[in-house]
Design an enzyme around this catalytic site. Structure first.
Site, short mmCIF file in Angstrom:
data_model
loop_
_atom_site.label_atom_id
_atom_site.label_comp_id
_atom_site.label_asym_id
_atom_site.label_seq_id
_atom_site.Cartn_x
_atom_site.Cartn_y
_atom_site.Cartn_z
N ARG A 45 0.82 -1.21 0.00
CA ARG A 45 0.00 0.00 0.00
C ARG A 45 0.86 1.26 0.00
O ARG A 45 2.02 1.25 0.40
CB ARG A 45 -0.94 0.00 1.19
CG ARG A 45 -0.26 -0.05 2.52
CD ARG A 45 -1.27 -0.23 3.65
NE ARG A 45 -0.70 -0.93 4.79
CZ ARG A 45 -1.43 -1.48 5.74
NH1 ARG A 45 -2.73 -1.43 5.69
NH2 ARG A 45 -0.85 -2.10 6.74
N GLU A 56 -2.96 5.81 4.71
CA GLU A 56 -2.61 4.85 3.66
C GLU A 56 -3.75 4.66 2.67
O GLU A 56 -4.93 4.76 3.04
CB GLU A 56 -2.29 3.50 4.30
CG GLU A 56 -1.08 3.56 5.21
CD GLU A 56 -0.96 2.36 6.13
OE1 GLU A 56 0.17 1.97 6.44
OE2 GLU A 56 -1.99 1.81 6.55
N LYS A 69 -9.27 1.12 -0.07
CA LYS A 69 -9.58 1.62 1.28
C LYS A 69 -8.62 2.75 1.61
O LYS A 69 -7.43 2.68 1.27
CB LYS A 69 -9.43 0.50 2.32
CG LYS A 69 -9.72 0.98 3.75
CD LYS A 69 -9.87 -0.17 4.74
CE LYS A 69 -8.56 -0.59 5.34
NZ LYS A 69 -8.73 -1.54 6.45
N ALA A 139 -10.03 -0.57 20.45
CA ALA A 139 -11.17 -0.70 19.55
C ALA A 139 -11.28 -2.07 18.88
O ALA A 139 -12.38 -2.58 18.66
CB ALA A 139 -11.09 0.40 18.48
N GLN A 140 -10.16 -2.69 18.53
CA GLN A 140 -10.21 -3.98 17.83
C GLN A 140 -10.56 -5.14 18.75
O GLN A 140 -10.97 -6.22 18.29
CB GLN A 140 -8.85 -4.30 17.16
CG GLN A 140 -8.25 -3.21 16.31
CD GLN A 140 -9.14 -2.78 15.17
OE1 GLN A 140 -9.75 -3.61 14.49
NE2 GLN A 140 -9.25 -1.48 14.97
N THR A 201 -1.93 -3.77 20.25
CA THR A 201 -1.60 -2.51 20.88
C THR A 201 -1.33 -1.46 19.80
O THR A 201 -1.07 -1.79 18.65
CB THR A 201 -0.34 -2.65 21.76
OG1 THR A 201 0.78 -2.93 20.94
CG2 THR A 201 -0.52 -3.74 22.80
N GLY A 233 -1.04 -5.56 15.83
CA GLY A 233 -0.78 -4.14 16.07
C GLY A 233 0.43 -3.56 15.35
O GLY A 233 0.49 -2.36 15.10
N ASP A 235 1.97 -2.74 12.24
CA ASP A 235 1.45 -2.75 10.88
C ASP A 235 1.93 -1.60 10.01
O ASP A 235 1.30 -1.26 9.01
CB ASP A 235 -0.09 -2.80 10.90
CG ASP A 235 -0.69 -1.59 11.64
OD1 ASP A 235 0.09 -0.79 12.19
OD2 ASP A 235 -1.91 -1.45 11.64
N LYS A 239 6.88 0.38 13.40
CA LYS A 239 5.82 0.14 14.41
C LYS A 239 5.62 -1.37 14.53
O LYS A 239 4.95 -2.00 13.71
CB LYS A 239 4.54 0.82 13.95
CG LYS A 239 3.32 0.60 14.85
CD LYS A 239 2.22 1.60 14.46
CE LYS A 239 0.89 1.34 15.13
NZ LYS A 239 0.01 0.46 14.34
N VAL A 301 -0.78 -7.46 8.93
CA VAL A 301 -0.66 -6.02 8.65
C VAL A 301 -1.93 -5.46 7.99
O VAL A 301 -2.17 -4.26 8.01
CB VAL A 301 0.57 -5.68 7.77
CG1 VAL A 301 1.86 -5.94 8.53
CG2 VAL A 301 0.58 -6.42 6.46
#
Ligand code: NAD
Length: 352
Positions: A45, A56, A69, A139-140, A201, A233, A235, A239, A301
């Protein structure tokens, strides 16, 4: 007219059909698309990194449909009472080039990420796994917990977050789902006795949520042999969540290797490090878990093919249920060559 699925439409669709039913449907749709992997245009991406996060674009196509997306990832937003991840996306008809669907995708991404984790886990979790550790309760997390409970029989979730309020929120929501929730004081406690470890995270750096030593200590103390790590997390470049030493001794499964080497836990490893693309598992060209004591890692990812699959699944569903509005997004003059006529109806005398 273009179908438009707002946040409200999405929430009502999920509430009416049920998140567990939707995730199960998404898993089937994803498996179908991963089996026809060669049909898709695939590329890493495009991302714009800033000091605060990343924005992204994730396009793909199967020559019949084009989809993309837009997704943002801003861990700092937690301190601004904003979402870490926001997303929307679109589908277009490749034959006419016309967009057919525009949709919110923040909720849809959480559903698809849980479905993708489940798809990988079905081939990778150790036999008779009942307990999952969840590091990161944002949130996930409910979507992951729900998917592993309903599709893989996980009955206990051991949770840890540096934010007490996030832990309390997950405890409340996961209990409603029917899970036994154990709040833990630290990550070591959470992963002790767990056959599945989900890390979700958000931190804009190479964090080490689980060290190799910690992992080994937990495995021995918990009497666990085989483990599946579902690392979602880490991704984007710079990070990550896991100790490189731990990553190096896992059997690593990825969505699309070219992108995961840029963005995933494996970004520090040499490009010829052995990893398995999951499409090969589904088509029988590679094995999933090979032994009960293996340590497997899904280095998640998020990949464009999954989002286009989720958008197509959404489009088919909402056309049935009516959870959408029609919006006037594409200019369609009666005479296609007379685009100027659209202005005519609104033009003030003497203004050109
Ligand atoms: P979120 O901000 O809502 O939640 C993240 C949680 O992690 C927060 O509650 C935070 O307190 C906690 N946390 C941060 N550092 C921690 C640490 N060291 N130990 C324990 N907890 C810690 O974010 P979210 O929407 O739940 O997303 C979680 C992560 O998943 C993000 O990094 C996001 O980019 C990523 N993500 C990946 C995919 C994928 O396809 N792989 C999809 C969606 C989101």
């Amino acid at each position: 007219m273009v179908r438009f699925v707002s946040v409200n439409d999405m929430a009502r669709w999920v509430a009416d059909d049920g998140a567990a039913t939707i995730i199960a449907g998404l898993v089937e749709a994803l498996e179908h698309d991963f089996r026809r992997w060669s049909d898709f245009d695939k590329r890493p991406r495009f991302g714009m990194q800033s000091d605060d996060g990343v924005i992204e674009l994730m396009p793909t196509s199967d020559r019949t449909t084009f989809g993309f997306k837009y997704v943002s990832g801003h861990p700092i937003n937690a301190h601004r009472s904003l979402q870490t991840v926001t997303a929307f996306g679109a589908l277009s008809d490749a034959a006419t080039g016309y967009p057919v669907l525009l949709a919110e995708m923040t909720l849809l991404t959480a559903l698809r990420t849980a479905a993708v984790s489940t798809m990988f886990a079905r081939a990778l979790v150790p036999p008779a796994a009942t307990t999952m550790a969840m590091i990161g309760c944002g949130a996930q997390s409910e979507f992951q917990a729900l998917a592993f409970h309903t599709m893989l029989g996980i009955d206990t979730v051991r949770i840890f977050d540096v934010d007490e309020a996030a832990m309390a929120k997950l405890e409340r929501n996961a209990s409603l789902i029917g899970l036994d929730v154990i709040r833990c004081a630290h990550a070591l406690d959470a992963i002790t006795g767990a056959q599945i470890i989900t890390t979700c995270t958000a931190d804009q750096r190479n964090a080490t949520v689980i060290t190799d030593d910690m992992f080994e200590q937990a495995r021995v103390a918990g009497g666990v042999t085989g483990v599946h790590i579902n690392a979602i997390g880490g991704d984007c470049p710079g990070k990550t969540e896991l100790d490189e030493a731990l990553v190096r001794r896992c059997s690593i499964f990825v969505e699309y290797a070219e992108q995961t080497f840029l963005e995933g836990e494996i970004q520090a490893l040499p490009r010829d490090w052995p990893v398995t693309e999951f499409s090969d598992v589904l088509t029988g060209n590679a094995m999933g878990r090979r032994s009960a004591d293996e340590i497997t890692l899904f280095d998640s990812v998020g990949f464009a093919v999954e989002d286009m699959c989720a958008l197509r699944f959404l489009d088919e569903s909402v056309r049935r249920t009516g959870h959408f509005a029609e919006i006037d997004l594409v200019a369609e003059p009666d005479d296609p060559k007379d685009l100027f006529s659209l202005i005519g109806a609104h033009r003030r005398a003497g203004v050109y």
